[in-house]
Design a protein around this motif. Sequence first.
Motif, PDB file in Angstrom:
ATOM      1  N   ASN A 125      18.161 -14.574   3.472  1.00  0.00           N
ATOM      2  CA  ASN A 125      17.927 -14.383   4.902  1.00  0.00           C
ATOM      3  C   ASN A 125      16.814 -15.323   5.370  1.00  0.00           C
ATOM      4  O   ASN A 125      15.711 -15.317   4.829  1.00  0.00           O
ATOM      5  CB  ASN A 125      17.531 -12.937   5.175  1.00  0.00           C
ATOM      6  CG  ASN A 125      17.544 -12.594   6.650  1.00  0.00           C
ATOM      7  OD1 ASN A 125      17.674 -13.457   7.501  1.00  0.00           O
ATOM      8  ND2 ASN A 125      17.407 -11.315   6.952  1.00  0.00           N
ATOM      9  N   GLY A 126      17.142 -16.152   6.375  1.00  0.00           N
ATOM     10  CA  GLY A 126      16.166 -17.101   6.890  1.00  0.00           C
ATOM     11  C   GLY A 126      16.221 -18.468   6.238  1.00  0.00           C
ATOM     12  O   GLY A 126      15.539 -19.399   6.670  1.00  0.00           O
ATOM     13  N   THR A 140      12.065 -10.243   4.056  1.00  0.00           N
ATOM     14  CA  THR A 140      12.651  -9.966   5.373  1.00  0.00           C
ATOM     15  C   THR A 140      12.966  -8.488   5.612  1.00  0.00           C
ATOM     16  O   THR A 140      12.951  -8.036   6.751  1.00  0.00           O
ATOM     17  CB  THR A 140      13.952 -10.769   5.569  1.00  0.00           C
ATOM     18  OG1 THR A 140      14.861 -10.477   4.492  1.00  0.00           O
ATOM     19  CG2 THR A 140      13.666 -12.266   5.594  1.00  0.00           C
ATOM     20  N   ASN A 272      16.342  -9.570  12.405  1.00  0.00           N
ATOM     21  CA  ASN A 272      16.484 -10.414  11.205  1.00  0.00           C
ATOM     22  C   ASN A 272      17.952 -10.574  10.795  1.00  0.00           C
ATOM     23  O   ASN A 272      18.267 -10.633   9.605  1.00  0.00           O
ATOM     24  CB  ASN A 272      15.681  -9.836  10.030  1.00  0.00           C
ATOM     25  CG  ASN A 272      14.199  -9.796  10.321  1.00  0.00           C
ATOM     26  OD1 ASN A 272      13.669 -10.682  10.978  1.00  0.00           O
ATOM     27  ND2 ASN A 272      13.536  -8.766   9.840  1.00  0.00           N
TER      28      ASN A 272
END
Length: 311
Positions: A125-126, A140, A272
């Motif tokens: 994630n990210g 996250t 997120n």
Amino acid sequence: MNILVTGGAGFIGSNLVELLVKKHPDAAITVVDNFHTGHRNNLKHVAKQVTIVEGAVEELDRVALPSTCKHIDQIYHLGIYSSSPMYKENPLLVGKVLNGMIQILELARKHKAPVVWASSSSVYNGVKPPHREDAVIDVTDFYTEARLACERLALLYNKLHGVRSIGMRFFSVYGPHEKHKGRFANIISQFLWEMEQGHAPVVYGDGSQRRDFTFVTDIVEGFWLAMQTKLDYEIINLGTATNYSFNEVIEAINTQLGTSIQPQYIGNPIKNYVPETNADITKMQRLLKFTPRVKLAEGLKRIAELPLDER
């Protein structure tokens, strides 16, 4: 050979157990499951070939294992709470997951048994895709923190005690035996179930988000191949290196069903949110000599053709 499978009555675990029965017909296979999202029905085709024990992995030292587990040769660890919303509802699951991982690593240390276990692509994630195992990972949410902490624990046990383990970062798994996961099932399965009933699937956002969807038979084959190696400690992606938008998935389901159902789009309330996943599978191909084979259309066809009680 004695094999222990945690979470073996769950979605991925039961598919793995079916494969293990075929690959090792003379092995003593023990399944430990707390039946949180698993179900005995998932193992109905192999129930006579395995021993099923109800119990929580984080309390494994108090679970009554069969005599065949006096010595364990291989451990497959899938008994890990497997969906981000579970952790949002109950952050204490992080502690259960870590305690369960320690129980497994201690058991592996005692028996000198290798462990192959389920990590997750959600840790990316990210991170901009394609996702490589050497990416710098940020914290996250509770779910990804639990998996990252398990990866660190596995590395620590390898350094301190020589425990061999391979963590497989699964990418968006779908396929048979997922019905009992209910609202925690993969989005492909949820869309298919809704559209088979003539209902419009609900999509958060505009449907442009993309996932590397991986059919469960490819997942368990990669999992099994990892166990056949002599690797010391590794983290390996298990995906297809191809991704699809949610809109493309709905189109593919319509093609499979011969329908023209349009989705219902609503605002995305999730913080997120991951816009895209796409596995770099170079490491998997190099270390496991494996490339997933089931394409999206074939995967949908296989699920749609199953009796409802085997979904």
